[in-house]
Design a protein around this motif. Sequence first.
Motif, PDB file in Angstrom:
ATOM      1  N   GLY A 126      41.706  43.858  43.777  1.00 42.97           N
ATOM      2  CA  GLY A 126      40.605  44.779  44.004  1.00 42.97           C
ATOM      3  C   GLY A 126      39.966  45.212  42.702  1.00 42.97           C
ATOM      4  O   GLY A 126      40.443  44.900  41.612  1.00 42.97           O
ATOM      5  N   GLY A 127      38.855  45.936  42.834  1.00 47.76           N
ATOM      6  CA  GLY A 127      38.171  46.420  41.646  1.00 47.76           C
ATOM      7  C   GLY A 127      36.764  46.862  41.943  1.00 47.76           C
ATOM      8  O   GLY A 127      36.389  47.040  43.106  1.00 47.76           O
ATOM      9  N   LEU A 128      35.992  47.026  40.884  1.00 52.08           N
ATOM     10  CA  LEU A 128      34.600  47.451  40.976  1.00 52.08           C
ATOM     11  C   LEU A 128      33.705  46.250  40.725  1.00 52.08           C
ATOM     12  O   LEU A 128      33.877  45.528  39.732  1.00 52.08           O
ATOM     13  CB  LEU A 128      34.322  48.543  39.952  1.00 52.08           C
ATOM     14  CG  LEU A 128      32.876  49.013  39.812  1.00 52.08           C
ATOM     15  CD1 LEU A 128      32.392  49.663  41.104  1.00 52.08           C
ATOM     16  CD2 LEU A 128      32.747  49.977  38.630  1.00 52.08           C
ATOM     17  N   VAL A 129      32.740  46.049  41.612  1.00 54.22           N
ATOM     18  CA  VAL A 129      31.834  44.916  41.482  1.00 54.22           C
ATOM     19  C   VAL A 129      30.436  45.342  41.929  1.00 54.22           C
ATOM     20  O   VAL A 129      30.296  46.255  42.762  1.00 54.22           O
ATOM     21  CB  VAL A 129      32.342  43.718  42.325  1.00 54.22           C
ATOM     22  CG1 VAL A 129      32.355  44.057  43.805  1.00 54.22           C
ATOM     23  CG2 VAL A 129      31.556  42.455  42.039  1.00 54.22           C
ATOM     24  N   GLN A 130      29.439  44.722  41.378  1.00 53.13           N
ATOM     25  CA  GLN A 130      28.061  45.014  41.785  1.00 53.13           C
ATOM     26  C   GLN A 130      27.730  44.308  43.091  1.00 53.13           C
ATOM     27  O   GLN A 130      28.327  43.275  43.434  1.00 53.13           O
ATOM     28  CB  GLN A 130      27.093  44.588  40.693  1.00 53.13           C
ATOM     29  CG  GLN A 130      27.142  45.461  39.451  1.00 53.13           C
ATOM     30  CD  GLN A 130      26.053  45.107  38.460  1.00 53.13           C
ATOM     31  OE1 GLN A 130      25.592  43.972  38.408  1.00 53.13           O
ATOM     32  NE2 GLN A 130      25.638  46.092  37.666  1.00 53.13           N
ATOM     33  N   LEU A 133      34.891  39.010  44.898  1.00 51.46           N
ATOM     34  CA  LEU A 133      36.266  39.325  44.532  1.00 51.46           C
ATOM     35  C   LEU A 133      37.201  38.465  45.367  1.00 51.46           C
ATOM     36  O   LEU A 133      36.851  38.072  46.490  1.00 51.46           O
ATOM     37  CB  LEU A 133      36.595  40.805  44.769  1.00 51.46           C
ATOM     38  CG  LEU A 133      36.028  41.849  43.810  1.00 51.46           C
ATOM     39  CD1 LEU A 133      36.329  43.246  44.334  1.00 51.46           C
ATOM     40  CD2 LEU A 133      36.589  41.666  42.406  1.00 51.46           C
ATOM     41  N   ARG A 134      38.386  38.222  44.853  1.00 48.80           N
ATOM     42  CA  ARG A 134      39.416  37.521  45.597  1.00 48.80           C
ATOM     43  C   ARG A 134      40.661  38.390  45.643  1.00 48.80           C
ATOM     44  O   ARG A 134      41.255  38.681  44.607  1.00 48.80           O
ATOM     45  CB  ARG A 134      39.750  36.181  44.949  1.00 48.80           C
ATOM     46  CG  ARG A 134      40.690  35.314  45.777  1.00 48.80           C
ATOM     47  CD  ARG A 134      41.248  34.187  44.954  1.00 48.80           C
ATOM     48  NE  ARG A 134      41.846  33.137  45.748  1.00 48.80           N
ATOM     49  CZ  ARG A 134      42.757  32.284  45.289  1.00 48.80           C
ATOM     50  NH1 ARG A 134      43.153  32.362  44.021  1.00 48.80           N
ATOM     51  NH2 ARG A 134      43.242  31.341  46.073  1.00 48.80           N
ATOM     52  N   LEU A 135      41.014  38.785  46.849  1.00 50.60           N
ATOM     53  CA  LEU A 135      42.218  39.579  47.047  1.00 50.60           C
ATOM     54  C   LEU A 135      43.400  38.664  47.342  1.00 50.60           C
ATOM     55  O   LEU A 135      43.246  37.628  47.988  1.00 50.60           O
ATOM     56  CB  LEU A 135      42.027  40.567  48.196  1.00 50.60           C
ATOM     57  CG  LEU A 135      40.830  41.510  48.108  1.00 50.60           C
ATOM     58  CD1 LEU A 135      40.858  42.470  49.296  1.00 50.60           C
ATOM     59  CD2 LEU A 135      40.794  42.257  46.801  1.00 50.60           C
ATOM     60  N   SER A 136      44.577  39.104  46.905  1.00 51.76           N
ATOM     61  CA  SER A 136      45.806  38.385  47.195  1.00 51.76           C
ATOM     62  C   SER A 136      46.789  39.333  47.863  1.00 51.76           C
ATOM     63  O   SER A 136      46.811  40.533  47.569  1.00 51.76           O
ATOM     64  CB  SER A 136      46.428  37.833  45.908  1.00 51.76           C
ATOM     65  OG  SER A 136      45.575  36.918  45.277  1.00 51.76           O
ATOM     66  N   CYS A 137      47.611  38.775  48.732  1.00 53.56           N
ATOM     67  CA  CYS A 137      48.664  39.534  49.396  1.00 53.56           C
ATOM     68  C   CYS A 137      49.947  38.713  49.289  1.00 53.56           C
ATOM     69  O   CYS A 137      50.069  37.680  49.948  1.00 53.56           O
ATOM     70  CB  CYS A 137      48.301  39.789  50.845  1.00 53.56           C
ATOM     71  SG  CYS A 137      49.641  40.518  51.838  1.00 53.56           S
TER      72      CYS A 137
END
Length: 126
Positions: free
Chosen positions: A9-13, A18-22
């Motif tokens: 996660g994070g901040l993006v315009q 984004l690529r999340l991983s679990c």
Amino acid sequence: QVHLVESGGGLVQAGGALRLSCAASGLTFSRSNTAWFRQAPGKGRDFVAAIRQSATHTYYADSVKGRFTISRDNAKNTVYLQMNSLQPEDTAVYSCATDAGVILSSIRRESAYRSWGQGTQVTVSS
């Protein structure tokens, strides 16, 4: 004991990706249906995407269809959520959930999953 850890996660315009991983441990991951849910500030938790044990079928909320892609690597005990064309309304805490007992008709239901990660914040600025 099942343990799920989200990352990415994070901040993006707006318009970004984004690529999340679990990452999962403590279970035979390849036997579990796994899903992503999200919770925006002041709102309930909503279904985002799910993937069957063998990755043969995927399911998406209408709001993310065509922009998000869920995938899994059972050898790495990891499920991913590739999020493209992000919009401010995608801002939320994203959590993954897994359960070996989820039946197909319940795959979009929060109540069907017994194991949850702690969540990762995604913030999309306009």
